[in-house]
Design a protein around this motif. Structure first.
Motif, PDB file in Angstrom:
ATOM      1  N   LEU A 100       0.861  -1.183   0.000  1.00 13.35           N
ATOM      2  CA  LEU A 100       0.000   0.000   0.000  1.00 13.35           C
ATOM      3  C   LEU A 100       0.894   1.229   0.000  1.00 13.35           C
ATOM      4  CD1 LEU A 100      -2.544  -1.011   2.813  1.00 13.35           C
ATOM      5  CD2 LEU A 100      -2.870  -1.253   0.350  1.00 13.35           C
ATOM      6  N   LYS A 101       0.400   2.327  -0.562  1.00 13.41           N
ATOM      7  CA  LYS A 101       1.167   3.571  -0.571  1.00 13.41           C
ATOM      8  C   LYS A 101       0.244   4.753  -0.278  1.00 13.41           C
ATOM      9  CE  LYS A 101       4.862   2.221  -3.778  1.00 13.41           C
ATOM     10  NZ  LYS A 101       5.946   2.341  -2.783  1.00 13.41           N
ATOM     11  N   THR A 102       0.719   5.638   0.578  1.00 13.73           N
ATOM     12  CA  THR A 102       0.055   6.923   0.756  1.00 13.73           C
ATOM     13  C   THR A 102       0.687   7.910  -0.216  1.00 13.73           C
ATOM     14  OG1 THR A 102       1.606   7.355   2.572  1.00 13.73           O
ATOM     15  CG2 THR A 102      -0.593   6.567   3.179  1.00 13.73           C
ATOM     16  N   ASN A 103       0.141   9.093  -0.298  1.00 15.19           N
ATOM     17  CA  ASN A 103       0.645  10.104  -1.230  1.00 15.19           C
ATOM     18  C   ASN A 103       1.775  10.891  -0.570  1.00 15.19           C
ATOM     19  OD1 ASN A 103       1.118  12.161  -3.037  1.00 15.19           O
ATOM     20  ND2 ASN A 103      -1.052  12.610  -3.399  1.00 15.19           N
ATOM     21  N   ARG A 104       3.013  10.599  -0.979  1.00 20.11           N
ATOM     22  CA  ARG A 104       4.160  11.245  -0.339  1.00 20.11           C
ATOM     23  C   ARG A 104       4.232  12.735  -0.618  1.00 20.11           C
ATOM     24  NH1 ARG A 104       8.485  11.728  -3.987  1.00 20.11           N
ATOM     25  NH2 ARG A 104       8.177  10.636  -5.980  1.00 20.11           N
ATOM     26  N   HIS A 105       3.480  13.198  -1.614  1.00 18.90           N
ATOM     27  CA  HIS A 105       3.471  14.630  -1.924  1.00 18.90           C
ATOM     28  C   HIS A 105       2.509  15.397  -1.025  1.00 18.90           C
ATOM     29  CE1 HIS A 105       5.965  13.886  -5.414  1.00 18.90           C
ATOM     30  NE2 HIS A 105       5.105  12.983  -5.856  1.00 18.90           N
ATOM     31  N   ARG A 106       1.673  14.674  -0.298  1.00 18.80           N
ATOM     32  CA  ARG A 106       0.739  15.309   0.636  1.00 18.80           C
ATOM     33  C   ARG A 106       1.337  15.281   2.037  1.00 18.80           C
ATOM     34  NH1 ARG A 106      -4.730  15.547  -0.490  1.00 18.80           N
ATOM     35  NH2 ARG A 106      -4.817  16.523   1.570  1.00 18.80           N
ATOM     36  N   GLN A 107       2.202  16.241   2.294  1.00 16.01           N
ATOM     37  CA  GLN A 107       2.865  16.282   3.585  1.00 16.01           C
ATOM     38  C   GLN A 107       1.914  16.646   4.724  1.00 16.01           C
ATOM     39  OE1 GLN A 107       5.999  15.232   4.099  1.00 16.01           O
ATOM     40  NE2 GLN A 107       5.969  14.657   1.924  1.00 16.01           N
ATOM     41  N   ASP A 108       0.715  17.126   4.372  1.00 19.24           N
ATOM     42  CA  ASP A 108      -0.278  17.425   5.397  1.00 19.24           C
ATOM     43  C   ASP A 108      -0.966  16.176   5.917  1.00 19.24           C
ATOM     44  OD1 ASP A 108      -1.314  17.273   2.731  1.00 19.24           O
ATOM     45  OD2 ASP A 108      -3.257  17.944   3.495  1.00 19.24           O
ATOM     46  N   LEU A 109      -0.698  15.022   5.268  1.00 20.98           N
ATOM     47  CA  LEU A 109      -1.315  13.765   5.670  1.00 20.98           C
ATOM     48  C   LEU A 109      -0.269  12.828   6.260  1.00 20.98           C
ATOM     49  CD1 LEU A 109      -3.592  13.093   2.539  1.00 20.98           C
ATOM     50  CD2 LEU A 109      -4.269  14.114   4.737  1.00 20.98           C
ATOM     51  N   ALA A 110      -0.713  11.950   7.149  1.00 21.42           N
ATOM     52  CA  ALA A 110       0.188  10.953   7.735  1.00 21.42           C
ATOM     53  C   ALA A 110       0.661   9.986   6.655  1.00 21.42           C
ATOM     54  CB  ALA A 110      -0.537  10.205   8.851  1.00 21.42           C
ATOM     55  N   GLN A 111       1.943   9.617   6.709  1.00 20.36           N
ATOM     56  CA  GLN A 111       2.540   8.762   5.685  1.00 20.36           C
ATOM     57  C   GLN A 111       2.745   7.328   6.213  1.00 20.36           C
ATOM     58  OE1 GLN A 111       3.267   9.928   2.438  1.00 20.36           O
ATOM     59  NE2 GLN A 111       2.057  11.628   3.234  1.00 20.36           N
ATOM     60  N   TYR A 112       2.417   6.371   5.342  1.00 19.08           N
ATOM     61  CA  TYR A 112       2.548   4.959   5.717  1.00 19.08           C
ATOM     62  C   TYR A 112       2.480   4.140   4.437  1.00 19.08           C
ATOM     63  CZ  TYR A 112       1.272   0.419   7.839  1.00 19.08           C
ATOM     64  OH  TYR A 112       1.230  -0.898   8.221  1.00 19.08           O
ATOM     65  N   SER A 113       3.572   3.465   4.099  1.00 14.37           N
ATOM     66  CA  SER A 113       3.622   2.688   2.859  1.00 14.37           C
ATOM     67  C   SER A 113       4.167   1.292   3.159  1.00 14.37           C
ATOM     68  CB  SER A 113       4.480   3.396   1.807  1.00 14.37           C
ATOM     69  OG  SER A 113       3.924   4.656   1.472  1.00 14.37           O
ATOM     70  N   PRO A 114       3.332   0.411   3.682  1.00 13.35           N
ATOM     71  CA  PRO A 114       3.787  -0.912   4.116  1.00 13.35           C
ATOM     72  C   PRO A 114       3.711  -1.960   3.002  1.00 13.35           C
ATOM     73  CG  PRO A 114       1.502  -0.641   4.680  1.00 13.35           C
ATOM     74  CD  PRO A 114       1.912   0.633   3.974  1.00 13.35           C
ATOM     75  N   SER A 115       4.326  -3.108   3.279  1.00 14.51           N
ATOM     76  CA  SER A 115       4.200  -4.259   2.384  1.00 14.51           C
ATOM     77  C   SER A 115       4.379  -5.523   3.220  1.00 14.51           C
ATOM     78  CB  SER A 115       5.247  -4.220   1.268  1.00 14.51           C
ATOM     79  OG  SER A 115       6.552  -4.330   1.799  1.00 14.51           O
ATOM     80  N   ASP A 116       3.892  -6.628   2.693  1.00 16.93           N
ATOM     81  CA  ASP A 116       4.035  -7.896   3.402  1.00 16.93           C
ATOM     82  C   ASP A 116       4.064  -9.027   2.382  1.00 16.93           C
ATOM     83  OD1 ASP A 116       4.184  -9.521   5.789  1.00 16.93           O
ATOM     84  OD2 ASP A 116       2.148 -10.192   5.321  1.00 16.93           O
ATOM     85  N   ILE A 117       4.868 -10.055   2.677  1.00 16.17           N
ATOM     86  CA  ILE A 117       4.988 -11.225   1.806  1.00 16.17           C
ATOM     87  C   ILE A 117       4.404 -12.431   2.524  1.00 16.17           C
ATOM     88  CG2 ILE A 117       6.582 -12.817   0.675  1.00 16.17           C
ATOM     89  CD1 ILE A 117       8.487 -10.517   0.242  1.00 16.17           C
ATOM     90  N   VAL A 118       3.571 -13.163   1.816  1.00 13.27           N
ATOM     91  CA  VAL A 118       2.995 -14.399   2.341  1.00 13.27           C
ATOM     92  C   VAL A 118       3.482 -15.549   1.461  1.00 13.27           C
ATOM     93  CG1 VAL A 118       0.885 -15.710   2.753  1.00 13.27           C
ATOM     94  CG2 VAL A 118       0.962 -13.264   3.288  1.00 13.27           C
TER      95      VAL A 118
END
Length: 425
Positions: free
Chosen positions: A290-308
């Motif tokens: 998942l990715k948040t918008n890194r250009h929106r510094q007014d929003l909390a950032q979180y870009s995780p990933s997971d492998i199953v």
């Protein structure tokens, strides 16, 4: 001799096939979510509008200069590309797709003296059968064919076909080609070559290949040899399986809704599994990100990933969907607005060379056969009736993950409900 077929202004040409009213108008096609210009007609180029221009910057010109901006219609473009390839295969023994609008063809066995007439006939046939205008460059190597195609497209005297066969042809072509226009020569290389006094394609062609290899790389050495008419780039094997398959897309708008994100992941996983089966491969693991918008510094950032890791390599959409759902549950966090999600299938193996477990029972083998039969039936129905006819889960209309495509034209050739309608008077 090797030919490079290039469809002129391909995305725009596809739109004009079904909308002749667009002929002569400045037309642009926009990227996903109607972001920026990714394809231009000659008319819009003449207005000075560059590739990558954001759509919002063109609002005044739409009114003032009559610009027509269309949403991308990749399903239409992909089908039209396949139709162009089908025509080419009637005229050449081997066709190698290079991109959606470019294809290399081999002209082995053709008399060079008759090749010009053959290419002109091919050009007329593609236009007649598909409506797409093409340019053709023919030469002994792919690098020269790319440059010949560029000349055929840009210089009116070639009338859409440029054949480079003699030393005189090569010199006339290369003396007018800048270093940056050579296939695979980027801006950094251009600057370093200029420091050596090499300023044109003809200069590079006449440089000692061994010196180029010592100072740069074997790749650039091959380019020099290709410019001399010595083939060094082999045909790519179009059937060579990919080592990993990724399916992802930006959302039409930001969303933190878990059910909407789950829908997007589900669609990507099904599409990835379909591609997996098309190349007769099995996936050993699944990655979800998942990715948040890194250009929106007014929003909390979180870009995780997971492998199953999968219990055993598979191409069964159901097992892949279970794994992606598990990964999403692991990485999802509320209070974040996501802009993109994707699925990557990893550690692919050939389905015909799968290493079976010594503990596998006859019942396990029979279950595997039933799974394969089910997936084959699903793929066959979708191939016959249109992608998405049979799928796992029905996506909601208007969900945030759907692309913005306010100006997308109908998918004239692939959707029954969007076929052209003829009306009598």
């Amino acid at each position: 001799m090797i030919g490079l077929i290039d469809c002129n202004n391909f995305y725009v040409s596809c739109e004009r096939v079904f909308q002749p009213r667009l002929e002569g108008l400045p037309v642009g096609v926009l990227s996903n979510n109607d972001g920026c210009v990714i394809a231009r007609s000659n008319e819009i180029k003449a207005l000075g509008i560059e590739m990558g221009t954001p759509a919002f910057e063109l609002k005044n010109q739409i009114r003032r200069q009559g610009l027509v901006l269309l949403s991308s219609n990749y399903e239409l473009y992909g089908d039209m590309s396949a139709r162009v390839q089908a025509v080419l295969e009637e005229f050449a023994p081997e066709v190698e797709p290079y991109s959606i609008d470019e294809m290399f063809v081999r002209f082995e066995g053709f008399d060079v003296a008759t090749l010009m007439d053959h290419c002109r006939t091919l050009r007329r046939q593609v236009r007649q059968y598909t409506g797409i205008p093409i340019s053709i460059g023919v030469a002994p190597t792919r690098t020269l064919a790319k440059l010949a195609n560029r000349a055929a497209k840009k210089l009116a005297r070639y009338e859409g076909v440029c054949i480079v066969n003699t030393d005189a042809d090569t010199q006339a072509l290369l003396q007018g080609v800048a270093l940056g226009d050579i296939w695979g020569v980027g801006q950094r290389l251009v600057e370093r070559l200029r420091d050596m006094g090499i300023r044109s394609a003809w200069d590079l062609r006449n440089t000692d290949p061994r010196q180029i290899r010592r100072r740069f790389s074997v790749v650039l050495e091959r380019t020099v040899l290709e410019l001399r008419g010595i083939p060094c780039i082999d045909m790519n094997d179009a059937d060579e399986p990919k080592q990993r398959i990724m399916t992802s897309r930006s959302f039409g708008r930001l969303t933190g809704d878990l059910s909407e994100i789950r829908e997007a992941i589900r669609q990507h996983a099904q599409r990835g599994a379909e591609k997996l089966r098309q190349q007769n491969s099995l996936a050993s693991a699944v990655l979800v990100f998942l990715k948040t918008n890194r250009h929106r510094q007014d929003l909390a950032q979180y870009s995780p990933s997971d492998i199953v890791e999968l219990a055993q390599p598979t191409s069964d959409s159901r097992l892949i969907l279970q794994a992606t759902s598990q990964a999403l549950d692991t990485i999802y966090r509320p209070r974040y607005a996501f802009m993109k999600a994707g699925v990557m299938l990893l550690d692919l193996v050939d389905a015909n060379r799968q290493q079976l477990s010594l503990l596998a029972s006859p019942q396990t083998a029979e279950e595997g056969k039933r799974r394969d039969t089910l997936m084959q039936t699903l793929d066959r129905l979708n191939a016959q009736m249109g992608r998405g006819t049979v799928r796992f889960g029905v996506p909601r209309k208007g969900a945030a993950w759907h692309l913005r495509c306010a100006n997308r034209t109908p998918r004239w050739t692939t959707q029954w409900g969007e076929l052209l309608k003829a009306q009598g008077r």
